[in-house]
Scaffold this motif. Sequence first.
Motif, PDB file in Angstrom:
ATOM      1  N   VAL A 163      31.113  -6.886 -19.800  1.00  0.00           N
ATOM      2  CA  VAL A 163      29.971  -6.313 -18.856  1.00  0.00           C
ATOM      3  C   VAL A 163      30.618  -5.701 -17.838  1.00  0.00           C
ATOM      4  N   ARG A 209      29.832  -3.273 -14.076  1.00  0.00           N
ATOM      5  CA  ARG A 209      28.815  -3.096 -13.087  1.00  0.00           C
ATOM      6  C   ARG A 209      29.229  -1.827 -12.281  1.00  0.00           C
ATOM      7  N   GLU A 212      24.628  -2.023 -15.067  1.00  0.00           N
ATOM      8  CA  GLU A 212      25.551  -2.787 -16.097  1.00  0.00           C
ATOM      9  C   GLU A 212      25.886  -1.827 -17.231  1.00  0.00           C
ATOM     10  N   VAL A 225      28.230  -2.152 -20.888  1.00  0.00           N
ATOM     11  CA  VAL A 225      28.842  -2.999 -21.909  1.00  0.00           C
ATOM     12  C   VAL A 225      29.942  -1.988 -22.746  1.00  0.00           C
ATOM     13  N   ALA A 231      26.413 -13.338 -19.728  1.00  0.00           N
ATOM     14  CA  ALA A 231      26.146 -12.186 -19.270  1.00  0.00           C
ATOM     15  C   ALA A 231      26.211 -11.139 -20.330  1.00  0.00           C
ATOM     16  N   ALA A 249      23.176  -9.064 -21.897  1.00  0.00           N
ATOM     17  CA  ALA A 249      23.427  -7.574 -22.144  1.00  0.00           C
ATOM     18  C   ALA A 249      23.055  -7.021 -23.357  1.00  0.00           C
TER      19      ALA A 249
END
Length: 87
Positions: free
Chosen positions: A35, A37, A43, A45, A79, A83
């Motif tokens: 993940v 940012r 965000e 992936v 996380a 996601a």
Amino acid sequence: MAGKAATPWGPAEVVEELTIPQRAGDRRFTTVVQVLRDKKGEELVRFAYSTDGIARRGPVTLRERDLERFRAALAEHPAIAAALGLA
């Protein structure tokens, strides 16, 4: 997890990373799920595979036993699970 990643949309911070060691015959490699940012807070992936610690482009293939390990590892990587809509 601290780290930076380059993406087609610019630099991003690695928020979380899950790795799955794999092998095919004598070849060894690792599937990597991250993940990220970006600087706007979005965000991302990323799925990749790694050989010798270097991320490679190309398709990522998980066999049934690898998927079982992936699902089990998601418990320690909230996380990534969130996601992917698996939390």
